[in-house]
Design an enzyme around this catalytic site. Structure first.
Site, PDB file in Angstrom:
ATOM      1  N   GLY A 169      -4.673   6.919   0.816  1.00 34.68           N
ATOM      2  CA  GLY A 169      -4.474   5.587   1.251  1.00 34.68           C
ATOM      3  C   GLY A 169      -5.650   5.188   1.904  1.00 34.68           C
TER       4      GLY A 169
ATOM      5  N   PRO B  62       7.077   0.523  10.264  1.00 38.45           N
ATOM      6  CA  PRO B  62       7.331   1.350  11.641  1.00 38.45           C
ATOM      7  C   PRO B  62       6.716   2.617  11.515  1.00 38.45           C
ATOM      8  CG  PRO B  62       9.304  -0.207  11.257  1.00 38.45           C
ATOM      9  CD  PRO B  62       8.360  -0.317  10.082  1.00 38.45           C
TER      10      PRO B  62
ATOM     11  N   VAL C 157       0.749  -1.232  -0.072  1.00 33.76           N
ATOM     12  CA  VAL C 157      -0.157  -0.048   0.048  1.00 33.76           C
ATOM     13  C   VAL C 157       0.824   1.274   0.046  1.00 33.76           C
ATOM     14  CG1 VAL C 157      -1.792   1.168   1.076  1.00 33.76           C
ATOM     15  CG2 VAL C 157      -1.942  -1.160   1.282  1.00 33.76           C
TER      16      VAL C 157
ATOM     17  N   GLY D  88      -6.311  11.305   1.919  1.00 34.41           N
ATOM     18  CA  GLY D  88      -7.481  10.259   1.948  1.00 34.41           C
ATOM     19  C   GLY D  88      -7.157   9.173   1.008  1.00 34.41           C
TER      20      GLY D  88
ATOM     21  N   VAL E  50       1.341   5.610  -1.418  1.00 34.32           N
ATOM     22  CA  VAL E  50       0.535   6.618  -2.235  1.00 34.32           C
ATOM     23  C   VAL E  50       2.036   7.645  -2.618  1.00 34.32           C
ATOM     24  CG1 VAL E  50      -0.669   8.746  -2.212  1.00 34.32           C
ATOM     25  CG2 VAL E  50      -1.534   6.733  -1.053  1.00 34.32           C
TER      26      VAL E  50
ATOM     27  N   TYR F 193      -3.377   2.615  10.035  1.00 32.72           N
ATOM     28  CA  TYR F 193      -4.305   1.403  10.041  1.00 32.72           C
ATOM     29  C   TYR F 193      -5.151   1.433  10.934  1.00 32.72           C
ATOM     30  CZ  TYR F 193      -1.077  -0.070   6.045  1.00 32.72           C
ATOM     31  OH  TYR F 193      -0.303   0.088   4.907  1.00 32.72           O
TER      32      TYR F 193
HETATM   33  C1  COA Z   1       0.702   5.128   4.668  1.00 30.34           C
HETATM   34  C2  COA Z   1       0.042   5.700   3.451  1.00 30.34           C
HETATM   35  C3  COA Z   1      -0.472   4.737   2.584  1.00 30.34           C
HETATM   36  C4  COA Z   1      -1.130   6.598   3.982  1.00 30.34           C
HETATM   37  O1  COA Z   1      -1.958   7.022   2.905  1.00 30.34           O
HETATM   38  P1  COA Z   1      -2.339   8.547   2.957  1.00 30.34           P
HETATM   39  O2  COA Z   1      -3.083   8.780   1.630  1.00 30.34           O
HETATM   40  O3  COA Z   1      -1.285   9.304   3.140  1.00 30.34           O
HETATM   41  O4  COA Z   1      -3.328   8.258   3.973  1.00 30.34           O
HETATM   42  P2  COA Z   1      -4.814   9.071   4.322  1.00 30.34           P
HETATM   43  O5  COA Z   1      -4.721  10.533   3.763  1.00 30.34           O
HETATM   44  O6  COA Z   1      -6.051   8.382   3.700  1.00 30.34           O
HETATM   45  O7  COA Z   1      -4.842   9.024   5.757  1.00 30.34           O
HETATM   46  C5  COA Z   1      -5.644   8.422   6.664  1.00 30.34           C
HETATM   47  C6  COA Z   1      -5.614   8.969   7.948  1.00 30.34           C
HETATM   48  O8  COA Z   1      -4.584   7.931   8.414  1.00 30.34           O
HETATM   49  C7  COA Z   1      -3.740   9.263   8.986  1.00 30.34           C
HETATM   50  N1  COA Z   1      -2.514   8.921   8.585  1.00 30.34           N
HETATM   51  C8  COA Z   1      -1.931   8.862   7.349  1.00 30.34           C
HETATM   52  N2  COA Z   1      -0.585   8.694   7.572  1.00 30.34           N
HETATM   53  C9  COA Z   1      -0.226   8.337   8.812  1.00 30.34           C
HETATM   54  C10 COA Z   1       1.048   8.209   9.241  1.00 30.34           C
HETATM   55  N3  COA Z   1       2.123   8.003   8.749  1.00 30.34           N
HETATM   56  N4  COA Z   1       0.962   8.039  10.716  1.00 30.34           N
HETATM   57  C11 COA Z   1      -0.118   8.384  11.457  1.00 30.34           C
HETATM   58  N5  COA Z   1      -1.381   8.499  10.979  1.00 30.34           N
HETATM   59  C12 COA Z   1      -1.442   8.624   9.324  1.00 30.34           C
HETATM   60  C13 COA Z   1      -4.093  10.494   8.501  1.00 30.34           C
HETATM   61  O9  COA Z   1      -4.008  11.555   9.559  1.00 30.34           O
HETATM   62  C14 COA Z   1      -5.471  10.259   8.287  1.00 30.34           C
HETATM   63  O10 COA Z   1      -6.203  10.326   9.525  1.00 30.34           O
HETATM   64  P3  COA Z   1      -7.477  11.302   9.546  1.00 30.34           P
HETATM   65  O11 COA Z   1      -8.339  10.844   8.432  1.00 30.34           O
HETATM   66  O12 COA Z   1      -7.907  11.276  11.004  1.00 30.34           O
HETATM   67  O13 COA Z   1      -6.920  12.771   9.127  1.00 30.34           O
HETATM   68  C15 COA Z   1       1.096   6.605   2.909  1.00 30.34           C
HETATM   69  O14 COA Z   1       1.287   7.843   3.637  1.00 30.34           O
HETATM   70  C16 COA Z   1       2.220   6.104   2.179  1.00 30.34           C
HETATM   71  O15 COA Z   1       2.159   5.675   0.999  1.00 30.34           O
HETATM   72  N6  COA Z   1       3.110   6.022   2.792  1.00 30.34           N
HETATM   73  C17 COA Z   1       4.547   5.498   2.577  1.00 30.34           C
HETATM   74  C18 COA Z   1       4.318   4.190   2.189  1.00 30.34           C
HETATM   75  C19 COA Z   1       4.039   3.297   3.276  1.00 30.34           C
HETATM   76  O16 COA Z   1       4.538   3.506   4.596  1.00 30.34           O
HETATM   77  N7  COA Z   1       2.934   2.321   3.145  1.00 30.34           N
HETATM   78  C20 COA Z   1       2.508   1.550   4.221  1.00 30.34           C
HETATM   79  C21 COA Z   1       3.257   0.415   4.341  1.00 30.34           C
HETATM   80  S1  COA Z   1       2.639  -0.754   5.836  1.00 30.34           S
END
Ligand code: COA
Length: 140
Positions: free
Chosen positions: A84, A106, A72, A82, A74, A112
């Site tokens: 993710g 981590p 997963v 939003g 973005v 999640y």
């Molecule tokens: C993790 C990831 C997929 C989240 O996608 P995103 O589009 O940024 O997430 P969203 O905008 O849908 O966020 C949803 C909620 O999670 C929270 N959130 C997002 N990233 C977060 C983080 N790193 N730590 C804590 N909370 C987080 C947001 O604040 C949001 O909460 P809210 O609705 O109360 O504001 C994205 O940040 C990413 O690609 N990160 C790098 C790759 C990665 O680590 N992937 C996961 C592997 S396990």
């Protein structure tokens, strides 16, 4: 933001998948390796914005009661909008009868948690790159 969600692998630019995973610090391989992994998965989600692939995810599953989520990601400039959540909800909806497991990078656990996932107490893993994964904080 007009997002398009695609669940098929046709036309996917696997180089973008590999480059995105590298960019966000996740495990990445040759584009063709990712193609094989996504094609062999039960569920794949690709998010496009104006024809550009900006996020994706996948789950392997028996389609009945067990599933595991991987890859997963973005693109950084589109994170925290939003997307993710859209990816994860699409995966969860397509596997609504299944238990879902995954291991978060981590620091990403709270993302999640907002989707209803809880920390596992007895999760075990045999990582092929055991020392590297330990160093990154995935295992004891
Ligand atoms: C993790 C990831 C997929 C989240 O996608 P995103 O589009 O940024 O997430 P969203 O905008 O849908 O966020 C949803 C909620 O999670 C929270 N959130 C997002 N990233 C977060 C983080 N790193 N730590 C804590 N909370 C987080 C947001 O604040 C949001 O909460 P809210 O609705 O109360 O504001 C994205 O940040 C990413 O690609 N990160 C790098 C790759 C990665 O680590 N992937 C996961 C592997 S396990």
């Amino acid at each position: 933001m007009e997002l398009e969600i695609r669940n098929g692998c046709t036309g996917v630019d696997w180089k973008t998948v590999a480059e995105t995973l590298q960019l966000v610090g996740m495990a990445h391989y040759d584009p063709d390796v990712h193609r094989r992994a996504f094609e062999a998965s039960h569920t794949r989600v690709f998010v496009y914005l104006d024809g550009r692939l900006i996020g994706f995810g996948r789950a392997i599953s028996d389609g009945v009661y067990q599933a595991a989520v991987y890859d997963v990601a973005v693109i950084p400039e589109f994170q925290k909008k939003g997307i993710g959540t859209v990816i994860m909800k699409n995966i969860l909806d397509s596997l609504s009868s299944c238990n879902i497991i995954l291991y978060a990078s981590p620091g990403k656990e709270d993302f999640y948690r907002t989707l209803g996932l809880r920390k596992m107490r007895t999760g075990m893993a045999l990582f092929r790159k055991a020392e590297e994964m330990k160093g990154k904080g995935f295992t004891d």
